[in-house]
Design a protein around this motif. Structure first.
Motif, mmCIF file in Angstrom:
data_model
loop_
_atom_site.group_PDB
_atom_site.id
_atom_site.type_symbol
_atom_site.label_atom_id
_atom_site.label_comp_id
_atom_site.label_asym_id
_atom_site.label_seq_id
_atom_site.Cartn_x
_atom_site.Cartn_y
_atom_site.Cartn_z
ATOM 1 N N ILE A 93 -20.966 65.763 -69.977
ATOM 2 C CA ILE A 93 -21.161 64.881 -71.127
ATOM 3 C C ILE A 93 -22.405 64.029 -70.923
ATOM 4 O O ILE A 93 -23.118 63.695 -71.872
ATOM 5 C CB ILE A 93 -19.925 63.984 -71.344
ATOM 6 N N TRP A 96 -26.408 63.943 -72.136
ATOM 7 C CA TRP A 96 -26.982 63.110 -73.196
ATOM 8 C C TRP A 96 -26.938 61.640 -72.774
ATOM 9 O O TRP A 96 -26.744 60.747 -73.577
ATOM 10 C CB TRP A 96 -26.197 63.299 -74.492
ATOM 11 N N ASN A 99 -28.349 58.149 -74.280
ATOM 12 C CA ASN A 99 -27.624 57.490 -75.359
ATOM 13 C C ASN A 99 -26.519 56.633 -74.748
ATOM 14 O O ASN A 99 -25.647 57.158 -74.049
ATOM 15 C CB ASN A 99 -27.022 58.549 -76.293
ATOM 16 N N MET A 102 -22.908 58.032 -75.235
ATOM 17 C CA MET A 102 -22.592 59.204 -74.424
ATOM 18 C C MET A 102 -22.493 58.824 -72.947
ATOM 19 O O MET A 102 -21.676 59.381 -72.204
ATOM 20 C CB MET A 102 -23.653 60.283 -74.629
ATOM 21 N N LEU A 105 -19.055 57.440 -72.546
ATOM 22 C CA LEU A 105 -18.028 58.488 -72.570
ATOM 23 C C LEU A 105 -18.005 59.276 -71.262
ATOM 24 O O LEU A 105 -16.931 59.628 -70.755
ATOM 25 C CB LEU A 105 -18.290 59.432 -73.747
ATOM 26 N N ALA A 106 -19.201 59.558 -70.731
ATOM 27 C CA ALA A 106 -19.255 60.276 -69.452
ATOM 28 C C ALA A 106 -18.636 59.442 -68.340
ATOM 29 O O ALA A 106 -17.907 59.963 -67.487
ATOM 30 C CB ALA A 106 -20.703 60.629 -69.117
#
Length: 399
Positions: A93, A96, A99, A102, A105-106
């Motif tokens: 993930i 990206w 950003n 992202m 989220l990672a």
């Protein structure tokens, strides 16, 4: 209380566990230090930086006790291997990673995956080490500290060459390779018969001094570590250091911790260092390092404080884990390590959030000073009186 080892913990057996510790440290702190050094480049305020530093640990807070209990039920090896493969997948993930969304989220996905293999690895180390828990947790912690050393430096180089995308790609490959190594090499330790535990038994365990004290120590030490990983590079860049030199301060911290932990573990197993006084001394040294950089920020002070913080963490951490291992019945090591790491990750998440919030309202040195006071206070809450201790009262075996 631990028993004699089931397998002789040779280098071939323990190496994949040490590698798993290296992966989680390398992954978490290469990204954290990179975000601290490049926060301005990706548009992060101090509060947003604190949030992104904390989300990895918040994911672990929810899941570590669950996966720790699962490792008691199905065995430690499957949880270690599956967690490493999941870490590799979640790292994708981060391709990206420029950003912020992202990137967040990672970080959450990696934290969820690490919540599986981290407590399971600790439980496996404890079962293999037997009465030499200090020695083997010292080595395990040392390899994690080597991840802290390599992570910020190699991470800075990878970010320079290809941004966060290249860093996350390297992490995916490293985690997948370690998962394959663990799957092939680690012994299959059968789950042990477990007594029936009630909510009363669980409450008794988590309120027993042999659990509360080392968990408080680990939470305080890890809170200091998580804060230093992210905010020391940010403070260094504000005092004229370039990003690579800034993250080098974190590597000084980690190198001091890596050098200290095996030595402290051996002293503990030889009976030359008791858990309570050692943990207290480690936290006080950590607090002193944080206070020094808060009061006298500057390039020289930052590196000296990093060495002091790393040494203090290196003293407190193996003693905390060894005390938990030596006072926990082997059939519930996974649950205990997962529950203890819940407190540890609360500290790791709370430290950056505390410093970020205070820094936003006033200044970064004041935020660090508040953290130093909190760590010093934790060291004085009766920690020095604890000995090797006895296990909490056991529930009656299931009939």
């Amino acid at each position: 209380m631990t028993t004699t080892p089931i397998h002789t913990p040779t280098a071939a057996v323990t190496a994949p566990l040490y590698a798993a510790g290296f992966v989680t440290a390398f992954g978490a702190h290469s990204i954290a230090a990179g975000m601290g050094a490049h926060s301005g480049d990706i548009g992060l305020s101090l509060v947003n930086l604190g949030i992104l530093l904390a989300v990895y640990d918040l994911a672990e807070v929810v899941l570590k006790p669950v996966f720790g209990a699962l490792s008691d039920r199905i065995g430690t090896k499957p949880v270690v291997v599956a967690g490493l493969f999941a870490f590799a997948l979640m790292s994708l993930i981060g391709l990206w990673g420029s950003n912020p969304l992202m990137l967040g989220l990672a970080r959450i996905g990696q934290g969820a995956a690490a919540s599986a293999f981290s407590p399971a690895s600790s439980a496996m180390v404890a079962r293999l080490a037997g009465r030499n828990a200090g020695t083997y947790f010292g080595r395990y912690g040392s390899w994690k500290s080597l991840g802290y050393v390599a992570g910020p430096l190699i991470g800075a180089g990878l970010i320079f060459l290809g941004g966060f995308t290249l860093l996350f790609a390297a992490l995916a490959v490293l985690a997948a390779a370690t998962a394959v190594w663990a799957m092939v090499t680690l012994p299959q330790l059968a789950p042990l018969p477990r007594p029936r535990y009630t909510l009363v038994d669980l409450a008794r365990q988590i309120t027993h001094r042999s659990f509360l004290v080392p968990t408080l120590v680990l939470a305080s030490a890890t809170g200091a570590l998580g804060t230093a990983i992210g905010f020391l590079p940010a403070l260094a860049t504000r005092h004229g250091l370039d990003p690579v030199a800034a993250v080098a301060a974190v590597s000084v911290l980690a190198l001091a911790s890596a050098a200290t932990q095996p030595w402290i573990g051996r002293l503990r197993d030889q009976g030359r260092l008791h858990d309570g006084p050692g943990m207290t001394a480690g936290l006080l040294l950590t607090a002193a390092g944080i206070a020094a950089v808060a009061l006298f920020p500057g390039p020289v002070t930052i590196f000296c404080a990093a060495a002091a913080i790393g040494t203090g963490i290196g003293v407190a951490t193996p003693l905390g884990f060894a005390h938990l291992a030596s006072t926990t019945p082997p059939e519930r090591l996974g649950r205990t390590m997962g529950s203890a790491e819940l407190g540890r990750e609360l500290g790791d998440a709370g430290g950056p959030l505390l410093v970020g919030a205070v820094a936003t309202a006033s200044a970064l040195p004041l935020g660090l000073g508040v953290l130093a006071a909190a760590v010093a206070a934790a060291s004085l809450l009766g920690i020095g009186s604890i000995g090797r201790g006895a296990p909490a009262q056991e529930p009656a075996a299931e009939r």
